[in-house]
Design an enzyme around this catalytic site. Structure first.
Site, PDB file in Angstrom:
ATOM      1  N   TYR A   1       0.312  -1.086  -0.033  1.00 48.78           N
ATOM      2  CA  TYR A   1      -0.208   0.571   0.067  1.00 48.78           C
ATOM      3  C   TYR A   1       0.962   1.194  -0.314  1.00 48.78           C
ATOM      4  O   TYR A   1       0.903   2.175  -0.592  1.00 48.78           O
ATOM      5  CB  TYR A   1      -1.109  -0.079   1.057  1.00 48.78           C
ATOM      6  CG  TYR A   1      -2.269  -0.667   1.506  1.00 48.78           C
ATOM      7  CD1 TYR A   1      -2.007  -2.662   1.220  1.00 48.78           C
ATOM      8  CD2 TYR A   1      -3.156  -0.981   0.441  1.00 48.78           C
ATOM      9  CE1 TYR A   1      -3.004  -2.885   0.912  1.00 48.78           C
ATOM     10  CE2 TYR A   1      -3.836  -1.410  -0.417  1.00 48.78           C
ATOM     11  CZ  TYR A   1      -3.942  -3.320   0.324  1.00 48.78           C
ATOM     12  OH  TYR A   1      -5.424  -3.474   0.138  1.00 48.78           O
TER      13      TYR A   1
ATOM     14  N   ASP B   1      -8.175   5.896  -5.043  1.00 48.11           N
ATOM     15  CA  ASP B   1      -7.499   6.255  -5.350  1.00 48.11           C
ATOM     16  C   ASP B   1      -8.159   7.832  -4.787  1.00 48.11           C
ATOM     17  O   ASP B   1      -9.424   7.888  -4.200  1.00 48.11           O
ATOM     18  CB  ASP B   1      -6.829   6.411  -6.610  1.00 48.11           C
ATOM     19  CG  ASP B   1      -8.231   6.367  -7.584  1.00 48.11           C
ATOM     20  OD1 ASP B   1      -8.535   5.872  -8.298  1.00 48.11           O
ATOM     21  OD2 ASP B   1      -8.689   7.700  -7.496  1.00 48.11           O
TER      22      ASP B   1
ATOM     23  N   HIS C   1     -14.366   1.210  -1.147  1.00 49.59           N
ATOM     24  CA  HIS C   1     -13.704   0.036  -0.786  1.00 49.59           C
ATOM     25  C   HIS C   1     -12.795   1.317   0.350  1.00 49.59           C
ATOM     26  O   HIS C   1     -11.583  -0.075   0.104  1.00 49.59           O
ATOM     27  CB  HIS C   1     -13.350  -0.620  -1.983  1.00 49.59           C
ATOM     28  CG  HIS C   1     -13.997  -0.899  -2.196  1.00 49.59           C
ATOM     29  ND1 HIS C   1     -14.026  -1.769  -3.296  1.00 49.59           N
ATOM     30  CD2 HIS C   1     -15.333  -1.879  -1.517  1.00 49.59           C
ATOM     31  CE1 HIS C   1     -15.203  -2.620  -4.208  1.00 49.59           C
ATOM     32  NE2 HIS C   1     -15.715  -2.837  -2.641  1.00 49.59           N
TER      33      HIS C   1
ATOM     34  N   CYS D   1      -0.623   5.877  16.367  1.00 53.02           N
ATOM     35  CA  CYS D   1      -2.042   6.234  15.956  1.00 53.02           C
ATOM     36  C   CYS D   1      -1.376   7.846  16.490  1.00 53.02           C
ATOM     37  O   CYS D   1      -1.465   7.614  18.052  1.00 53.02           O
ATOM     38  CB  CYS D   1      -3.158   5.686  16.508  1.00 53.02           C
ATOM     39  SG  CYS D   1      -4.644   6.362  16.579  1.00 53.02           S
TER      40      CYS D   1
ATOM     41  N   THR E   1     -16.337  -0.418 -14.429  1.00 57.03           N
ATOM     42  CA  THR E   1     -16.134  -2.132 -13.289  1.00 57.03           C
ATOM     43  C   THR E   1     -16.877  -2.610 -13.759  1.00 57.03           C
ATOM     44  O   THR E   1     -17.646  -2.890 -14.727  1.00 57.03           O
ATOM     45  CB  THR E   1     -16.682  -1.152 -12.069  1.00 57.03           C
ATOM     46  OG1 THR E   1     -16.811  -2.250 -11.432  1.00 57.03           O
ATOM     47  CG2 THR E   1     -18.546  -1.781 -12.210  1.00 57.03           C
ATOM     48  N   SER E   2     -15.860  -3.859 -13.559  1.00 58.19           N
ATOM     49  CA  SER E   2     -15.818  -5.620 -13.831  1.00 58.19           C
ATOM     50  C   SER E   2     -17.396  -6.443 -13.643  1.00 58.19           C
ATOM     51  O   SER E   2     -17.388  -7.168 -14.584  1.00 58.19           O
ATOM     52  CB  SER E   2     -14.313  -5.796 -14.159  1.00 58.19           C
ATOM     53  OG  SER E   2     -14.740  -6.674 -13.094  1.00 58.19           O
TER      54      SER E   2
ATOM     55  N   ASN F   1     -18.505   1.336 -20.125  1.00 59.37           N
ATOM     56  CA  ASN F   1     -17.335   0.550 -19.885  1.00 59.37           C
ATOM     57  C   ASN F   1     -16.333   0.357 -21.408  1.00 59.37           C
ATOM     58  O   ASN F   1     -16.905   0.478 -22.522  1.00 59.37           O
ATOM     59  CB  ASN F   1     -17.536  -1.093 -19.521  1.00 59.37           C
ATOM     60  CG  ASN F   1     -16.798  -1.330 -18.058  1.00 59.37           C
ATOM     61  OD1 ASN F   1     -16.280  -0.600 -17.439  1.00 59.37           O
ATOM     62  ND2 ASN F   1     -16.585  -2.304 -18.412  1.00 59.37           N
ATOM     63  N   LEU F   2     -14.897  -0.191 -20.794  1.00 64.24           N
ATOM     64  CA  LEU F   2     -14.545  -0.068 -22.704  1.00 64.24           C
ATOM     65  C   LEU F   2     -14.925  -1.684 -23.208  1.00 64.24           C
ATOM     66  O   LEU F   2     -14.823  -1.799 -24.310  1.00 64.24           O
ATOM     67  CB  LEU F   2     -12.775  -0.390 -22.290  1.00 64.24           C
ATOM     68  CG  LEU F   2     -11.939  -0.372 -22.398  1.00 64.24           C
ATOM     69  CD1 LEU F   2     -11.174   0.700 -23.862  1.00 64.24           C
ATOM     70  CD2 LEU F   2     -10.407  -0.664 -22.507  1.00 64.24           C
TER      71      LEU F   2
ATOM     72  N   ALA G   1     -12.814   6.010 -20.971  1.00 63.79           N
ATOM     73  CA  ALA G   1     -14.784   6.774 -19.896  1.00 63.79           C
ATOM     74  C   ALA G   1     -14.581   8.069 -20.259  1.00 63.79           C
ATOM     75  O   ALA G   1     -15.307   8.450 -20.109  1.00 63.79           O
ATOM     76  CB  ALA G   1     -14.254   6.375 -18.952  1.00 63.79           C
TER      77      ALA G   1
HETATM   78  N1  APR Z   1     -11.844   3.376 -19.989  1.00 64.02           N
HETATM   79  C1  APR Z   1     -13.407   2.688 -19.593  1.00 64.02           C
HETATM   80  N2  APR Z   1     -13.510   1.666 -19.125  1.00 64.02           N
HETATM   81  C2  APR Z   1     -12.364   1.539 -18.456  1.00 64.02           C
HETATM   82  C3  APR Z   1     -11.381   1.449 -19.405  1.00 64.02           C
HETATM   83  C4  APR Z   1     -11.384   2.908 -19.847  1.00 64.02           C
HETATM   84  N3  APR Z   1     -10.251   3.526 -19.798  1.00 64.02           N
HETATM   85  N4  APR Z   1     -10.315  -0.063 -19.320  1.00 64.02           N
HETATM   86  C5  APR Z   1     -10.565  -0.618 -18.244  1.00 64.02           C
HETATM   87  N5  APR Z   1     -11.805  -0.267 -17.737  1.00 64.02           N
HETATM   88  C6  APR Z   1     -12.441  -0.762 -17.309  1.00 64.02           C
HETATM   89  C7  APR Z   1     -12.485  -2.980 -17.638  1.00 64.02           C
HETATM   90  O1  APR Z   1     -13.330  -3.129 -18.963  1.00 64.02           O
HETATM   91  C8  APR Z   1     -13.267  -3.901 -17.003  1.00 64.02           C
HETATM   92  O2  APR Z   1     -14.327  -4.162 -17.499  1.00 64.02           O
HETATM   93  O3  APR Z   1     -12.309  -1.173 -16.109  1.00 64.02           O
HETATM   94  C9  APR Z   1     -13.191  -2.656 -15.383  1.00 64.02           C
HETATM   95  C10 APR Z   1     -12.184  -2.844 -14.632  1.00 64.02           C
HETATM   96  O4  APR Z   1     -12.426  -3.881 -14.120  1.00 64.02           O
HETATM   97  P1  APR Z   1     -11.561  -4.220 -12.779  1.00 64.02           P
HETATM   98  O5  APR Z   1     -10.034  -4.245 -13.096  1.00 64.02           O
HETATM   99  O6  APR Z   1     -11.733  -5.735 -12.749  1.00 64.02           O
HETATM  100  O7  APR Z   1     -11.771  -3.144 -11.731  1.00 64.02           O
HETATM  101  P2  APR Z   1     -13.010  -3.096 -10.716  1.00 64.02           P
HETATM  102  O8  APR Z   1     -14.205  -3.591 -11.356  1.00 64.02           O
HETATM  103  O9  APR Z   1     -12.781  -1.754 -10.272  1.00 64.02           O
HETATM  104  O10 APR Z   1     -12.819  -3.815  -9.759  1.00 64.02           O
HETATM  105  C11 APR Z   1     -13.523  -4.204  -7.843  1.00 64.02           C
HETATM  106  O11 APR Z   1     -12.040  -5.542  -7.120  1.00 64.02           O
HETATM  107  O12 APR Z   1     -10.146  -6.347  -6.563  1.00 64.02           O
HETATM  108  C12 APR Z   1     -11.216  -5.638  -6.380  1.00 64.02           C
HETATM  109  O13 APR Z   1     -11.478  -3.948  -4.539  1.00 64.02           O
HETATM  110  C13 APR Z   1     -11.131  -3.833  -5.797  1.00 64.02           C
HETATM  111  O14 APR Z   1     -12.415  -2.387  -5.868  1.00 64.02           O
HETATM  112  C14 APR Z   1     -11.403  -3.266  -6.842  1.00 64.02           C
HETATM  113  C15 APR Z   1     -12.894  -4.035  -6.902  1.00 64.02           C
END
Ligand code: APR
Length: 234
Positions: free
Chosen positions: A58, A96, A111, A138, A178-179, A202-203, A220
């Site tokens: 971290y 972030d 998170h 702390c 988000t995936s 989403n991408l 995005a």
């Molecule tokens: N623009 C839009 N979407 C994008 C881009 C972009 N430039 N680049 C990547 N993506 C999409 C990908 O296609 C994917 O669907 O963003 C998503 C990222 O997915 P993950 O890497 O799984 O991230 P996330 O969904 O935020 O993960 C959720 O999982 O690991 C844990 O706690 C962690 O908060 C995180 C959680």
């Protein structure tokens, strides 16, 4: 998309909204977890077993934040919050501070946050821009019990009650970058009311894409500013 200007919006973001700011996503080929196996760094068990590794992981991520800047997508969401007349809640899975730096205020980090530390002894939460380690004390109680203010796997995300209330009441739910791999965020669609509009930006289609009324595929930094301009009628 036409929506009354006082409609209630809930926006969910994931790592994809920060990808174009240079912060790696979790599941891309070069994903963050690739360098460190998930079970090695982002679980309470890992922290018990090898706190030095978890602190280092971290600390590295906290340092890398300095080089990243909010991108056009973060800035567009902050603009939407400023100009929208209805309620808007931005729920991010990201730890972030790019939404914060872009100017979003009605923002909930479900998170946790990389730039905060939490005391395991007195539960105080403090801003934490610097490194931390097993000896870090702390500022409130003085005990060496500070951990990253990050929600690890198997831990309960933050402010879930507030999130579900907003989802049930919203008129529009938008999911960005988000995936759909990780719950509870991947299941938020189930909490959205039947009359609400739902859109995924989403991408590539997420695992939950079929649950959305509309899906827009692209980066995005292109999709989000255009979507915000559409909502604002500008
Ligand atoms: N623009 C839009 N979407 C994008 C881009 C972009 N430039 N680049 C990547 N993506 C999409 C990908 O296609 C994917 O669907 O963003 C998503 C990222 O997915 P993950 O890497 O799984 O991230 P996330 O969904 O935020 O993960 C959720 O999982 O690991 C844990 O706690 C962690 O908060 C995180 C959680």
């Amino acid at each position: 998309m036409t929506l009354s200007r006082d409609a209630r919006l809930v926006i969910l973001t994931g790592a994809g909204i920060s990808a174009e700011s240079g912060l790696r996503t979790f599941r891309a080929a070069d994903g963050l977890w690739e360098n460190h196996r998930v079970q090695d760094v982002a679980t309470p068990e890992a922290f018990q077993r090898n706190p030095a590794l978890v602190y280092r992981f971290y600390n590295e991520r906290r340092r890398s934040l300095g080089g990243a800047q909010p991108n056009a997508a973060h800035l567009a969401l902050a603009r939407l919050e400023r100009e929208w007349q209805g309620d808007l809640l931005l729920v991010t899975q990201n730890v972030d501070d790019l939404h914060d730096r872009a100017g979003s205020r009605n923002l909930l980090h479900m998170h946790g946050e990389l730039l905060k530390g939490r005391c395991q002894s007195c539960s105080a939460i403090h801003p934490w821009p610097d490194d931390m380690d097993v000896d870090t004390r702390c500022p409130t109680c003085g005990r060496a019990a500070v951990r990253p203010h990050i929600v690890w796997f198997h831990e309960l995300p933050l402010e879930m009650e507030r999130i579900y209330q907003a989802l049930e009441r919203c008129d529009l739910f938008v999911s960005i970058g988000t995936s759909g791999h990780v719950y509870p965020a991947a299941g938020f669609m189930e909490a959205v009311g039947p009359a609400a509009r739902t859109v995924e930006l989403n991408l590539e289609p997420s695992l939950r894409a079929s649950a959305f009324q509309e899906g827009r595929i692209g980066k995005a930094t292109e999709l989000v500013p255009a979507f915000v301009a559409e909502l604002l009628g500008k």
